[in-house]
Scaffold this motif. Structure first.
Motif, PDB file in Angstrom:
ATOM      1  N   UNK A 161     -17.780 -13.476  18.822  1.00  0.00           N
ATOM      2  CA  UNK A 161     -16.744 -14.517  18.914  1.00  0.00           C
ATOM      3  C   UNK A 161     -16.946 -15.445  20.105  1.00  0.00           C
ATOM      4  N   UNK A 162     -17.511 -14.925  21.193  1.00  0.00           N
ATOM      5  CA  UNK A 162     -17.729 -15.762  22.376  1.00  0.00           C
ATOM      6  C   UNK A 162     -18.872 -16.751  22.171  1.00  0.00           C
ATOM      7  N   UNK A 163     -19.608 -16.594  21.075  1.00  0.00           N
ATOM      8  CA  UNK A 163     -20.683 -17.536  20.743  1.00  0.00           C
ATOM      9  C   UNK A 163     -20.171 -18.707  19.913  1.00  0.00           C
ATOM     10  N   UNK A 164     -18.920 -18.632  19.497  1.00  0.00           N
ATOM     11  CA  UNK A 164     -18.345 -19.685  18.649  1.00  0.00           C
ATOM     12  C   UNK A 164     -17.746 -20.796  19.502  1.00  0.00           C
ATOM     13  N   UNK A 165     -17.973 -22.034  19.083  1.00  0.00           N
ATOM     14  CA  UNK A 165     -17.443 -23.205  19.792  1.00  0.00           C
ATOM     15  C   UNK A 165     -16.413 -23.891  18.897  1.00  0.00           C
ATOM     16  N   UNK A 166     -15.152 -23.785  19.265  1.00  0.00           N
ATOM     17  CA  UNK A 166     -14.094 -24.398  18.472  1.00  0.00           C
ATOM     18  C   UNK A 166     -12.766 -23.736  18.747  1.00  0.00           C
ATOM     19  N   UNK A 167     -11.710 -24.243  18.104  1.00  0.00           N
ATOM     20  CA  UNK A 167     -10.379 -23.678  18.264  1.00  0.00           C
ATOM     21  C   UNK A 167     -10.288 -22.328  17.560  1.00  0.00           C
ATOM     22  N   UNK A 168      -9.588 -21.398  18.162  1.00  0.00           N
ATOM     23  CA  UNK A 168      -9.326 -20.111  17.535  1.00  0.00           C
ATOM     24  C   UNK A 168      -8.126 -20.244  16.599  1.00  0.00           C
ATOM     25  N   UNK A 169      -7.914 -19.221  15.788  1.00  0.00           N
ATOM     26  CA  UNK A 169      -6.748 -19.228  14.894  1.00  0.00           C
ATOM     27  C   UNK A 169      -5.454 -19.289  15.700  1.00  0.00           C
ATOM     28  N   UNK A 170      -5.412 -18.582  16.836  1.00  0.00           N
ATOM     29  CA  UNK A 170      -4.199 -18.612  17.667  1.00  0.00           C
ATOM     30  C   UNK A 170      -3.933 -20.012  18.198  1.00  0.00           C
ATOM     31  N   UNK A 171      -4.985 -20.721  18.582  1.00  0.00           N
ATOM     32  CA  UNK A 171      -4.806 -22.099  19.057  1.00  0.00           C
ATOM     33  C   UNK A 171      -4.401 -23.014  17.908  1.00  0.00           C
ATOM     34  N   UNK A 184      -2.561 -22.168  15.409  1.00  0.00           N
ATOM     35  CA  UNK A 184      -1.152 -21.897  15.113  1.00  0.00           C
ATOM     36  C   UNK A 184      -0.223 -22.730  15.990  1.00  0.00           C
ATOM     37  N   UNK A 185      -0.656 -23.104  17.170  1.00  0.00           N
ATOM     38  CA  UNK A 185       0.179 -23.894  18.078  1.00  0.00           C
ATOM     39  C   UNK A 185       0.318 -25.342  17.623  1.00  0.00           C
ATOM     40  N   UNK A 186      -0.506 -25.778  16.671  1.00  0.00           N
ATOM     41  CA  UNK A 186      -0.411 -27.140  16.142  1.00  0.00           C
ATOM     42  C   UNK A 186       0.773 -27.202  15.177  1.00  0.00           C
ATOM     43  N   UNK A 187       1.675 -28.184  15.320  1.00  0.00           N
ATOM     44  CA  UNK A 187       2.916 -28.192  14.534  1.00  0.00           C
ATOM     45  C   UNK A 187       2.744 -28.150  13.019  1.00  0.00           C
ATOM     46  N   UNK A 188       1.767 -28.902  12.478  1.00  0.00           N
ATOM     47  CA  UNK A 188       1.587 -28.942  11.026  1.00  0.00           C
ATOM     48  C   UNK A 188       0.127 -28.679  10.686  1.00  0.00           C
ATOM     49  N   UNK A 189      -0.124 -27.537  10.059  1.00  0.00           N
ATOM     50  CA  UNK A 189      -1.483 -27.168   9.654  1.00  0.00           C
ATOM     51  C   UNK A 189      -1.556 -27.211   8.126  1.00  0.00           C
ATOM     52  N   UNK A 190      -2.394 -28.103   7.617  1.00  0.00           N
ATOM     53  CA  UNK A 190      -2.578 -28.270   6.176  1.00  0.00           C
ATOM     54  C   UNK A 190      -3.884 -27.597   5.771  1.00  0.00           C
ATOM     55  N   UNK A 191      -3.804 -26.599   4.906  1.00  0.00           N
ATOM     56  CA  UNK A 191      -4.989 -25.931   4.393  1.00  0.00           C
ATOM     57  C   UNK A 191      -5.325 -26.443   3.005  1.00  0.00           C
ATOM     58  N   UNK A 192      -6.562 -26.882   2.813  1.00  0.00           N
ATOM     59  CA  UNK A 192      -7.002 -27.390   1.506  1.00  0.00           C
ATOM     60  C   UNK A 192      -8.146 -26.501   1.041  1.00  0.00           C
ATOM     61  N   UNK A 194      -5.176 -15.991   4.788  1.00  0.00           N
ATOM     62  CA  UNK A 194      -4.639 -17.051   5.652  1.00  0.00           C
ATOM     63  C   UNK A 194      -3.135 -17.217   5.449  1.00  0.00           C
ATOM     64  N   UNK A 195      -2.687 -17.061   4.199  1.00  0.00           N
ATOM     65  CA  UNK A 195      -1.256 -17.171   3.909  1.00  0.00           C
ATOM     66  C   UNK A 195      -0.491 -15.965   4.443  1.00  0.00           C
ATOM     67  N   UNK A 196      -1.040 -14.768   4.252  1.00  0.00           N
ATOM     68  CA  UNK A 196      -0.367 -13.562   4.738  1.00  0.00           C
ATOM     69  C   UNK A 196      -0.215 -13.584   6.257  1.00  0.00           C
ATOM     70  N   UNK A 197      -1.205 -14.111   6.943  1.00  0.00           N
ATOM     71  CA  UNK A 197      -1.133 -14.211   8.390  1.00  0.00           C
ATOM     72  C   UNK A 197      -0.311 -15.379   8.888  1.00  0.00           C
ATOM     73  N   UNK A 198       0.169 -16.202   7.954  1.00  0.00           N
ATOM     74  CA  UNK A 198       0.978 -17.403   8.285  1.00  0.00           C
ATOM     75  C   UNK A 198       0.236 -18.333   9.246  1.00  0.00           C
ATOM     76  N   UNK A 199      -1.052 -18.529   8.957  1.00  0.00           N
ATOM     77  CA  UNK A 199      -1.860 -19.406   9.802  1.00  0.00           C
ATOM     78  C   UNK A 199      -1.781 -20.860   9.380  1.00  0.00           C
TER      79      UNK A 199
END
Length: 321
Positions: free
Chosen positions: A261-271, A273-281, A294-299
């Motif tokens: 995981x420390x080799x990944x460059x980008x936002x984590x799922x926890x980060x 979640x802090x965005x007000x509106x997340x649209x998954x397509x 993704x739905x069960x985790x409410x991400x």
């Protein structure tokens, strides 16, 4: 019926005819009949309550909307958009979902929004299907680095640029891969001012448009060469079924601890979640387990998917406790 009630009924019917059949507004009816506009409004309400007027909506989307209600009820998300895919070949699904996603994005974006954008073919299709609409001060930013050289047309940076070009807006680019060779390189890259600034801007997004990746040999991260067979083996052993930005989820939607995981460059799922509106397509048979996770985790807050996938996701949700 008394004469008084008959006269009242006649007036109700007349008001309804003027409003619903002749297209007059309430003020025009009030002037024509010499009564107040509030009285016209009350009479229209009475007419509906007493069954004089029955409003019937010719809804060609009723089956899809029932699926939307089922998904919202099963997972407690904000909204869902389900599009009929019964006559769509698998190869045409990204474009179909892209069109639906583009229409939703237009209705969601406001002046001054920062919009986080994920990689993926379907997200690229949403950008391609977007027509210009006027919003001031929009800025698009990628949520992760690039998944290898193959499929660069659908990298997060490329998708962010595509949206921005369509909407004559600003955009940022991630000049870094999504996965690097070792932890030290990942740490150094995240400290680079240019990359750190893009990550911080991504965290400031009000809206995020994301794909939901499956964990399989057919996933973009594998085809691009970013993830090795050994990486995939480790992920599967740990129960990973979904990739969301720079995180991996198990079937219950919980983030798993991944050694790389420390080799990944980008936002984590926890980060994310802090965005007000997340649209998954996302849609298609290969992504059913990933979307369910993704739905069960409410991400995500809003899901855009197809009818076949929606049915399977609803069915799967009841089998995973």
């Amino acid at each position: 019926m008394t004469e008084k009630n008959k006269d009242r009924f006649r007036l109700l019917v007349k008001i309804c005819q003027l409003y619903y059949e002749e297209g007059l507004n309430q003020m025009e009816i009030a002037k024509r009949l010499g009564i107040s506009r509030p009285h016209v409004s009350r009479m229209l309400t009475v007419a509906k309550n007493e069954g004089i007027v029955r409003i019937s909506i010719n809804n060609p989307f009723s089956a899809e909307q029932e699926l939307e209600k089922s998904i919202i009820g099963a997972f407690g998300i904000q909204d869902a958009l389900v599009v009929d895919s019964s006559e769509t070949e698998p190869a045409g699904l990204p474009a179909l979902l892209g069109r639906t996603g583009a229409a939703l994005i237009e209705s969601v974006l406001r002046d001054g929004d920062i919009v986080g954008v994920m990689a993926g073919h379907t997200i690229g299709c949403a950008a391609e299907e977007t027509d210009y609409f006027a919003r001031d001060g929009l800025q698009f930013v990628p949520l992760v680095g690039g998944w290898g050289s193959d499929g660069a047309a659908w990298h997060a940076s490329t998708n962010a640029m595509a949206f921005a070009n369509k909407l004559k807006s600003k955009y940022s680019m991630f000049h870094a891969p999504a996965l690097v060779a070792n932890e030290e390189t990942g740490l150094l890259l995240r400290r680079e001012p240019e990359i750190a600034n893009v990550l911080e801007l991504a965290r400031s997004s009000r809206v995020a448009v994301v794909s939901i990746g499956e964990v399989s040999e057919g996933a973009t991260m594998v085809k691009s060469g970013s993830f090795s067979g050994e990486d995939m083996t480790v992920l599967k052993k740990r129960g990973a079924v979904a990739n969301l930005c720079a995180s991996f989820l198990d079937e219950r939607g919980q983030v798993i601890d991944f050694p790389g995981s420390s080799r990944l460059i980008g936002l984590t799922a926890q980060e994310l979640r802090a965005i007000p509106t997340v649209i998954g397509i996302a849609g298609g048979a290969a992504k059913i387990m990933a979307i369910t996770a993704a739905l069960k985790g409410k991400w995500i807050d809003v899901l855009v998917t197809d009818s076949e996938t929606a049915r399977d996701v609803i069915s799967m949700s009841s089998s995973i406790e």
